[in-house]
Design an enzyme around this catalytic site. Sequence first.
Site, PDB file in Angstrom:
ATOM      1  CB  CYS A  87      12.991  -4.739  -0.622  1.00  0.00           C
ATOM      2  SG  CYS A  87      12.847  -3.974   1.067  1.00  0.00           S
TER       3      CYS A  87
ATOM      4  CB  VAL B   9      11.096   3.704   2.725  1.00  0.00           C
ATOM      5  CG1 VAL B   9      10.893   4.150   2.784  1.00  0.00           C
ATOM      6  CG2 VAL B   9      11.862   3.080   0.964  1.00  0.00           C
ATOM      7  CB  VAL B  10      10.522   3.445   6.768  1.00  0.00           C
ATOM      8  CG1 VAL B  10      10.210   3.228   8.210  1.00  0.00           C
ATOM      9  CG2 VAL B  10       9.514   4.355   5.950  1.00  0.00           C
TER      10      VAL B  10
ATOM     11  CG  ASN C 122       8.715  -6.061  -2.225  1.00  0.00           C
ATOM     12  OD1 ASN C 122       8.700  -4.910  -2.026  1.00  0.00           O
ATOM     13  ND2 ASN C 122       8.081  -6.654  -2.975  1.00  0.00           N
TER      14      ASN C 122
ATOM     15  CB  SER D 160       1.889   6.340  -9.184  1.00  0.00           C
ATOM     16  OG  SER D 160       0.667   6.327 -10.295  1.00  0.00           O
TER      17      SER D 160
END
Length: 614
Positions: free
Chosen positions: A2, A53-54, A77, A377
């Site tokens: 965020c 996302v959740v 965030n 990543s």
Amino acid sequence: MCGIAGWVDWEGDLTRQKDILENMVATLACRGPDAAGVWISRYAALAHCRLIVVDPAGGGQPMIRKRGKNRYIITYNGELYNTPELRRELEARGYRYQGHSDTEVLLTAFMEWGKDCVLRLNGIFAFAIWNEEEQSLFMARDRLGVKPLFYTRRGSAFIFGSELKALLAHPAVPPEVDAEGLAEIFALSPGRTPGHGIFRGVRELRPGHCLVYNRRGTHIFRYWALESHPHLDDLETTAHKVGHLLQDAVRRQLVADVPVCTLLSGGLDSSAITAFAAAAFRQDSTEPLRTFSVDYMDNDLYFRPNQFEPDTDARWTERVAHFLGSRHRTVLIDTAQLVEALSAAVRARDLPGMADVDASLLLLCREVKKEATVALSGECADEIFGGYPWFHREDALNARAFPWALNIGERTRFLSPELVALIRPEEYVVQRYQETLAEVPRLTGENPREARMREMFYLNLNWFMATLLDRKDRMSMATGLEVRVPFCDHRLVEYAWNIPWEMKCCGGMEKGILRRALAGTLPREVLLRRKCPYPKTHNPAYFAAVRRWLLDILDDPTSPLLPFINVEAVRQFAQLDAPAMNRPWYGQLMRGPQFLAFLIQIDTWLREYRVMVR
């Protein structure tokens, strides 16, 4: 992930300033394209834009919870990877939850434990919580600095935001740069002194730090730091623990209510992340794991192996994807796209950066976002386990300088005499280097070689890794993609910090202990593959395009870049053939063509941000 923003002002009435708050958070819309909200009282104002996302229904922000008559408001965030454990503990203490978001758990953790809540968090985060009864703002940033958080004091106002652009949207924060900011840009960039915000009076909360702002002023304290201890585990135990910690980090970071993928180069680090993620997918999902890599148009025609880039990724990504059964896609970037994206990368970072290394990641993330919202990543393994060439080269070890930028004198010759006199670039770089060495947590009785390697790791963790994390966060979040970095799990970093150098490179290879930890998880040829950096273009059309662009800038008398550079020296350099400018000047990837593109990015930044020198 965020975007967050806000400010506190004891002398104003912020309920009349909603438009300013909304303008600030609007600059962060790419970080949170799914929802936005503001909360305003007389003295405090918080804003949030959300990437879901959740818990789509229960995770909206700014989030408010009450305890007695007191109210706590959070803008956050990040992602917490130990949410279930925290939630169970807090439920045992009487808290009840309206949803399953980590935001609600984080807010109640602060309500229960105050500033000490950060000691219990495993995750990546930057957040601010307003305590209305105490009239106090608490802010914190994760241990390794994966998520950004900038702030400034302007008169009676304390202003903060996820990115510099949010602060610059406030009328009290003009885009002014002083001599120190110029030194950061022209002597250190794309690196940046930890905590430095480039613009005058702007700071970034350092990793592992908290900040409290109240009527008594600003108070900053460190809640986490690396500690040096003797390493007591033998080789096999060490390898087992490294593998276990990494596997657990990956497992935790797969949690999401949206599609998840990995970024796969076919190198050791990304292949390890992908292997653990693919195994979890086979257990928990009927769908195969999605994987993505990046390549460049006609790169196969122009690539030539060298000491820093021994081969290309294409056959390795195919090999690993086939071995693990992932659904793989290679994103192919053409030269015109890459050149055009140089400006977009400046806007994403709010600063000149790693030129096409930034721009290509931005383009990759833009494509990945079409199929996934979260990506894992392999970033940061090289800083933690010693994978870079400068860990293994005596000239770098003995240089007593930032090992990824040894030729500061070469860089200085391209600056104008006036700028050199103002910022004294070589002295500035030495000062920053020595300040960092003074922070290194020493181990009593350590031999000189191990002590020097400890310094090297500290330099890399605090500087080079920070640069790559900046890059990863800004380029991904500019496309609304959340990228997680399991190698930055603080438990793994703490453990690896004290592994002796000889054990880290066991077997005579860089990152030998990691390779040993992954035995049986990946094909032997992948385990033995030499390190290759993030792929860049070798197409001469790219060099021709950035040279042409920079020469046009040099011929433009209105260019804001010209007063800061030695125009004729830059012009002569730009007219050389690519092989004549092949020496790296920052890291392994940034060579002559990237230097030209870096100057283009500075010109773009000065123009678009209307930077004023004070």
